[in-house]
Design an enzyme around this catalytic site. Structure first.
Site, PDB file in Angstrom:
ATOM      1  N   ARG A  39       0.805  -1.225   0.000  1.00  0.00           N
ATOM      2  CA  ARG A  39       0.000   0.000   0.000  1.00  0.00           C
ATOM      3  C   ARG A  39       0.835   1.272   0.000  1.00  0.00           C
ATOM      4  O   ARG A  39       0.304   2.360   0.199  1.00  0.00           O
ATOM      5  CB  ARG A  39      -0.949   0.009   1.191  1.00  0.00           C
ATOM      6  CG  ARG A  39      -0.287  -0.153   2.547  1.00  0.00           C
ATOM      7  CD  ARG A  39      -1.367  -0.173   3.621  1.00  0.00           C
ATOM      8  NE  ARG A  39      -0.862  -0.605   4.903  1.00  0.00           N
ATOM      9  CZ  ARG A  39      -1.660  -0.985   5.914  1.00  0.00           C
ATOM     10  NH1 ARG A  39      -2.944  -0.950   5.778  1.00  0.00           N
ATOM     11  NH2 ARG A  39      -1.148  -1.372   7.054  1.00  0.00           N
ATOM     12  N   ASP A  91     -11.434  -5.755  14.917  1.00  0.00           N
ATOM     13  CA  ASP A  91     -12.394  -4.840  14.293  1.00  0.00           C
ATOM     14  C   ASP A  91     -13.820  -5.288  14.576  1.00  0.00           C
ATOM     15  O   ASP A  91     -14.717  -4.471  14.808  1.00  0.00           O
ATOM     16  CB  ASP A  91     -12.165  -4.773  12.782  1.00  0.00           C
ATOM     17  CG  ASP A  91     -10.780  -4.307  12.413  1.00  0.00           C
ATOM     18  OD1 ASP A  91     -10.216  -3.472  13.154  1.00  0.00           O
ATOM     19  OD2 ASP A  91     -10.246  -4.772  11.396  1.00  0.00           O
TER      20      ASP A  91
END
Length: 316
Positions: A95, A246
């Site tokens: 990324r 999460d």
């Protein structure tokens, strides 16, 4: 980001077929919340490429509003590859220079932060670039009507060569902080909830996750900290662990919005995490509502006896 997971039960170097899905801390939380019946929006940036188009389509299909996502014509969509295993899943990120890393505080000019009941941020975004760090700072400094939740989500590779002390600044400006005790040990030198609370006096609530053991909540009520509340985790036959944090955050936040008592807010987090521990994807399907209701109401003995397996919830 685009996420690739093995489509074959083989060591990673032998896998020839991979399945593309969706990953990323904030988008995971948004999808989990939508699955729990909470209206959610995801704000980020993707590239003008097939991966970006696929992410928007899949996150939208999960019930999440993606109308505020920027499509960057110059930078690519980030991606990562996950090697799957019950004991741990090495993750390889690709990324650098991604569309999301190009975000900055100018993004706030297009957003109304006075309307959400909860704004959820993560330390991952702050670590992507200097402009992303300034964006997170700007969100934390902006006027708000609801809560700002901050999950530390420690990623040492992202902070290499940078000062992680900035996480203290960011966490102390949030209303709710979530952190694993292992992460806190690295960043702040302690994973003990009481000692950590003394180090982070700003947030109104602090949740310290202890992995498979459970989680602890300390809140401020009428200007004083409550006694720590600990809730054991649900026992799970784990398929793959990445994404469970999460899921826990989403379950906890959804229960917080419902006004649930502290113990049930923690259990709600554990139940949502359990659903993700049973899948290779970063977002699992919520457990059936009757199962959730039964387990939330269970006494300590029945909760401790429950285990999530291939056959559903069994008592052992």
């Amino acid at each position: 980001m685009a996420l690739f997971v093995p489509a074959e039960a083989l060591p990673a170097h032998q896998v020839r077929t991979w399945k593309r899905t969706v990953g990323g801390a904030e988008s995971n939380v948004a999808c989990h919340l939508a699955g729990l019946g909470v209206r959610s929006s995801w704000v980020s940036a993707v590239g003008k490429d097939p991966f970006g188009q696929a992410l928007l389509a899949e996150i939208s299909a999960a019930g999440v509003d993606v109308g505020a996502v920027t499509i960057d014509p110059a930078r690519p969509t980030g991606l990562y590859i996950k090697e799957s295993g019950a004991q741990g899943s090495p993750v390889r990120y690709y990324r650098s220079g991604s569309a999301a890393s190009g975000m900055g505080p100018e993004l706030l000019a297009r957003l109304d932060l006075s309307t959400p009941d909860v704004i959820h941020l993560s330390g991952i975004t702050a670590a992507l670039s200097e402009s992303c760090l300034e964006l997170v700072r700007a969100v934390l400094a902006a006027p708000r009507a609801g809560l700002v939740s901050f999950d530390v989500n420690w990623r040492p590779a992202l902070w290499a060569g940078r000062d992680p002390a900035v996480l203290t600044e960011l966490a102390d400006l949030a209303d709710l902080v979530l952190v694993g005790d292992d992460e806190a040990e690295v960043v702040w030198g302690t994973g003990d909830p009481v000692r950590l609370r003394a180090h982070l006096p700003g947030p109104a609530a602090l949740v310290v996750k202890h992995g498979a053991r459970g989680a602890t909540l300390i809140e401020r009520v009428d200007g004083r900290d409550t006694a720590p509340v600990f809730a054991p985790a649900l026992r799970v036959d784990v398929v793959e662990p990445v994404g469970a944090g999460d899921a826990f955050a989403a379950g906890f936040l959804a229960a917080t919005l419902r006004g649930a008592e502290p113990g049930k807010r923690l259990r709600s987090g554990h139940l949502q995490a359990a659903s993700t521990l049973r899948t290779q994807d970063d977002v699992g399907q919520p457990l059936p509502a009757p199962v959730v209701a039964e387990l939330l109401a269970a006494d300590e003995r029945d909760w401790a006896a429950a285990r999530l397996t291939d056959d559903g919830v069994v008592r052992t």
